[in-house]
Scaffold this active site. Structure first.
Site, short mmCIF file in Angstrom:
data_model
loop_
_atom_site.label_atom_id
_atom_site.label_comp_id
_atom_site.label_asym_id
_atom_site.label_seq_id
_atom_site.Cartn_x
_atom_site.Cartn_y
_atom_site.Cartn_z
N HIS A 51 -31.40 19.00 -4.96
CA HIS A 51 -31.44 20.17 -3.79
C HIS A 51 -32.04 19.48 -2.75
CE1 HIS A 51 -32.23 23.74 -1.83
NE2 HIS A 51 -33.68 23.31 -1.60
N GLY A 105 0.86 -1.09 0.07
CA GLY A 105 0.16 -0.01 -0.04
C GLY A 105 0.73 1.30 0.04
P1 FAD Z 1 4.39 5.43 -2.67
O1 FAD Z 1 3.06 5.44 -1.92
O2 FAD Z 1 5.42 6.21 -2.00
O3 FAD Z 1 4.81 3.79 -2.65
C1 FAD Z 1 6.13 3.43 -2.92
C2 FAD Z 1 6.47 2.21 -2.43
O4 FAD Z 1 7.61 1.56 -3.04
C3 FAD Z 1 6.83 2.25 -0.71
O5 FAD Z 1 5.83 1.43 -0.11
C4 FAD Z 1 8.40 1.77 -0.75
O6 FAD Z 1 8.56 0.97 0.49
C5 FAD Z 1 8.50 1.15 -2.15
N1 FAD Z 1 10.02 1.16 -2.55
C6 FAD Z 1 10.88 2.13 -2.59
N2 FAD Z 1 11.76 1.68 -3.04
C7 FAD Z 1 11.71 0.36 -3.14
C8 FAD Z 1 12.58 -0.56 -3.76
N3 FAD Z 1 13.72 -0.26 -4.11
N4 FAD Z 1 12.20 -2.13 -3.96
C9 FAD Z 1 11.06 -2.26 -3.23
N5 FAD Z 1 9.95 -1.52 -2.87
C10 FAD Z 1 10.56 -0.04 -2.76
N6 FAD Z 1 -2.29 11.91 -1.63
C11 FAD Z 1 -3.38 11.90 -2.04
O7 FAD Z 1 -4.03 11.66 -3.28
N7 FAD Z 1 -4.62 12.10 -0.79
C12 FAD Z 1 -4.21 12.18 0.21
O8 FAD Z 1 -5.05 12.39 0.96
C13 FAD Z 1 -2.95 12.19 0.74
N8 FAD Z 1 -2.24 12.18 2.04
C14 FAD Z 1 -1.06 12.15 2.33
C15 FAD Z 1 -0.95 12.32 3.57
C16 FAD Z 1 0.72 12.05 3.93
C17 FAD Z 1 0.96 12.29 5.24
C18 FAD Z 1 1.36 11.92 2.94
C19 FAD Z 1 3.18 11.50 3.52
C20 FAD Z 1 1.32 11.85 1.60
C21 FAD Z 1 -0.23 11.83 1.28
N9 FAD Z 1 -0.57 11.65 -0.03
C22 FAD Z 1 -1.94 11.84 -0.44
C23 FAD Z 1 0.42 11.50 -1.13
C24 FAD Z 1 0.36 10.14 -1.53
O9 FAD Z 1 0.59 9.09 -0.44
C25 FAD Z 1 1.21 9.65 -2.55
O10 FAD Z 1 1.35 10.56 -3.90
C26 FAD Z 1 1.06 8.34 -3.06
O11 FAD Z 1 1.40 7.35 -2.15
C27 FAD Z 1 2.44 7.91 -4.37
O12 FAD Z 1 2.18 6.78 -4.66
P2 FAD Z 1 3.37 5.90 -5.38
O13 FAD Z 1 2.79 4.59 -5.60
O14 FAD Z 1 4.01 6.86 -6.23
O15 FAD Z 1 4.58 5.81 -3.87
#
Ligand code: FAD
Ligand code: NAI
Length: 465
Positions: free
Chosen positions: A444, A41
């Site tokens: 509404h 996730g």
């Molecule tokens: P991520 O969710 O960052 O997932 C990447 C995953 O890759 C991680 O689990 C990491 O462990 C894994 N990983 C990294 N390198 C490696 C590797 N070499 N090998 C294997 N695994 C690896 N966005 C919204 O749209 N709505 C919100 O309400 C919202 N709230 C947020 C609140 C907070 C506090 C934060 C910090 C962020 C929030 N965001 C929100 C932003 C959102 O979380 C990110 O935009 C989103 O998670 C990005 O998705 P992603 O799949 O690109 O990366």
């Protein structure tokens, strides 16, 4: 395929990666997803969107009870905060949803490779000492907190924390200083303010929420001040000194001037996030980063290295879960030979404070740089449902091209702005004019009628003001 272990190997199981992996598997491709975190996730489900919303939701109820909003509707309660229970329900929400992704992986036959992946070559990665090959590799490694030089984050100690630490506080701080008046600072600052902390937000720029429409930014600042947050705009942090369980934050005007010291029990550093590429070994495959440390792709999410794709926070664009998810769907479809497209001009953004702050498309400032515009505005105070619900703050603003009337942007501050913005995004995706929205029958009494009336205000007159 015979030469590879997998058709698709996704690196990272955040909303970008897990969606890409599930869609690839649904399309009949043999798929694996590497994830080093103990649960699937990504940032969103583990330490981002979901846990922050769990605390925002719960703290909103607490404030409604404590601040008299419930009493105003005839519900008299004297609330007592049980932070352990509140934090417990946050953990339950995360557990339930991350477990749900694990279930979906099993259901769709996506292999979870447990560990951090590192490129060996463009078709091979090593995960936890084992080597796997794939015809297509999707980099979906997400982002992590941008550090503030000279300020050490220690989430375990709980004095200078990042967003992850701020979600896990075991007591309500008396004084909290938030460095950065962006989305995280305002959401998590709101949580702890509602629970009783005195919150001061220090923002380098002259307004909160960079990137949003200026009217919205100014109105948001008024609302947060009214709610009791102290805002120090055009102010920079020059140092944080920690002594035991207390901190002293030195600040001065952004352009230079006298230093002031702010006392804090907790300092939240929320000045942005940076793409995760460290240790990934992209140099081994000849992939370079742009100036912002991001991986560049074409519209299909292909990088310049054949068979290597990238999506989500690690590539340019807003760092949002739904943007990452849509790119996950699109990349899987492109790998499968279908046509996966994301319209980056229509990606809504929502700040889940109360009221919520949402927008899609261009700001009025950006739209005006491209040509003449017409703007319609409607205050939530004049919306019957918002008024009845005691939610007078905010407005809706519709920005349309002056010549074609095509909607270029919609901005809302309203209690349910995050839900309202979906109709604006859909209208824009379908190329709607403001007249199209104005002539669409809206139920509404709903907050969404404010979007209709703001659209009516673009070319004519709304009824209720
Ligand atoms: P991520 O969710 O960052 O997932 C990447 C995953 O890759 C991680 O689990 C990491 O462990 C894994 N990983 C990294 N390198 C490696 C590797 N070499 N090998 C294997 N695994 C690896 N966005 C919204 O749209 N709505 C919100 O309400 C919202 N709230 C947020 C609140 C907070 C506090 C934060 C910090 C962020 C929030 N965001 C929100 C932003 C959102 O979380 C990110 O935009 C989103 O998670 C990005 O998705 P992603 O799949 O690109 O990366
Ligand atoms: P942000 O980019 O939203 O805000 C950072 C703020 O810090 C900016 O206003 C910036 O001007 C300010 N800043 C930068 N350096 C500073 C300094 N030295 N001193 C004072 N202020 C400084 O970043 P944030 O809040 O950390 O969030 C990161 C990302 O996470 C966002 O880009 C957002 O997309 C995503 N996110 C999305 C959420 C949502 O969709 N509801 C919720 C939380 C995060």
């Amino acid at each position: 395929m015979a030469d590879y272990d997998y058709d698709v190997l996704v690196i990272g199981a955040g909303p970008g990666g897990y969606v890409a992996a599930i869609r690839a598997a649904q399309l009949g491709l043999k798929t694996a997803c590497a994830e080093g975190r103990a649960t699937l996730g990504g940032t969103c489900l583990n330490v981002g969107c979901i846990p922050s919303k769990a605390l925002l939701h719960a703290s909103e109820y607490f404030e409604a009870a404590k601040g008299g909003a419930m009493a105003a509707m005839g519900i008299k309660v004297t609330p007592e905060l049980d932070l352990d229970v509140m934090q417990g329900q946050r953990k339950d929400a995360v557990k339930g949803l991350t477990g749900g992704i694990e279930f979906l992986f099993k259901k769709n036959k996506v292999d979870w490779l447990k560990g951090y992946a590192q490129f060996k070559d463009a078709h091979t990665v090593e995960v936890d000492g084992k080597t796997y090959s794939a015809k297509n590799l999707v980099i979906a490694t997400g982002s992590s907190v941008t550090p503030l030089p000279g300020v050490e984050i220690d989430n375990d100690k709980g004095v200078v924390v990042d967003s992850t630490g701020a979600l896990e506080l075991s007591a309500v701080p008396k004084k909290m200083v938030v460095i950065g008046g962006g989305v995280i600072g305002l959401e998590l600052g709101s949580v702890w303010r509602r629970l009783g902390a005195e919150v001061t937000v220090v923002e380098f720029l002259d307004q909160l929420l960079p990137g949003m429409d200026m009217d919205v930014r100014k109105e948001a600042a008024k609302i947060f001040k009214k709610q009791g947050m102290t805002l120090k705009l055009s102010t920079k942090v020059t140092g944080v000194e920690v002594k035991g369980k207390k901190a002293k934050v030195s600040v001065e005007p952004s352009k230079g001037g006298d230093t002031e010291t702010l006392d804090a029990d907790v300092v939240l550093v929320a000045i942005g996030r940076k793409p995760n590429v460290e240790g990934l070994g992209i140099d081994k495959i000849g992939l370079e980063l742009n100036q912002r440390g991001q991986i560049e792709t074409d519209h299909d999410f292909a990088t310049k290295v054949d068979g290597v794709w990238a999506i989500g926070d690690v590539i340019p664009g807003p760092m949002l879960a739904h943007k990452a998810e849509d790119e996950g769907l699109a990349v899987a479809e492109n790998i499968a030979g279908l046509t996966g497209i994301v319209n980056h001009d229509v990606i809504p953004g929502v700040v889940y404070t109360q009221p919520e702050i949402a927008g899609v498309g261009l700001t009025e400032e950006a739209a005006k740089e491209r040509g003449a515009v017409k703007v319609g505005k409607f205050p939530m105070l004049a919306n019957s449902r918002a008024k009845t619900n005691h939610e007078p703050d905010g407005f809706v603003k519709v920005i349309a091209d002056a010549e074609t009337d095509r909607v270029l942007g919609v901005w809302c501050i309203a209690s349910v702005a995050g839900t309202m913005i979906a109709q604006a995004a859909q209208a824009m995706e379908f190329g709607a004019t403001s007249e199209d929205i104005a002539y669409t029958c809206h139920a509404h009494p709903t907050h969404s009628e404010a979007i209709k009336e703001a659209a009516m205000a673009v070319t004519g007159k709304p009824i209720h003001i």
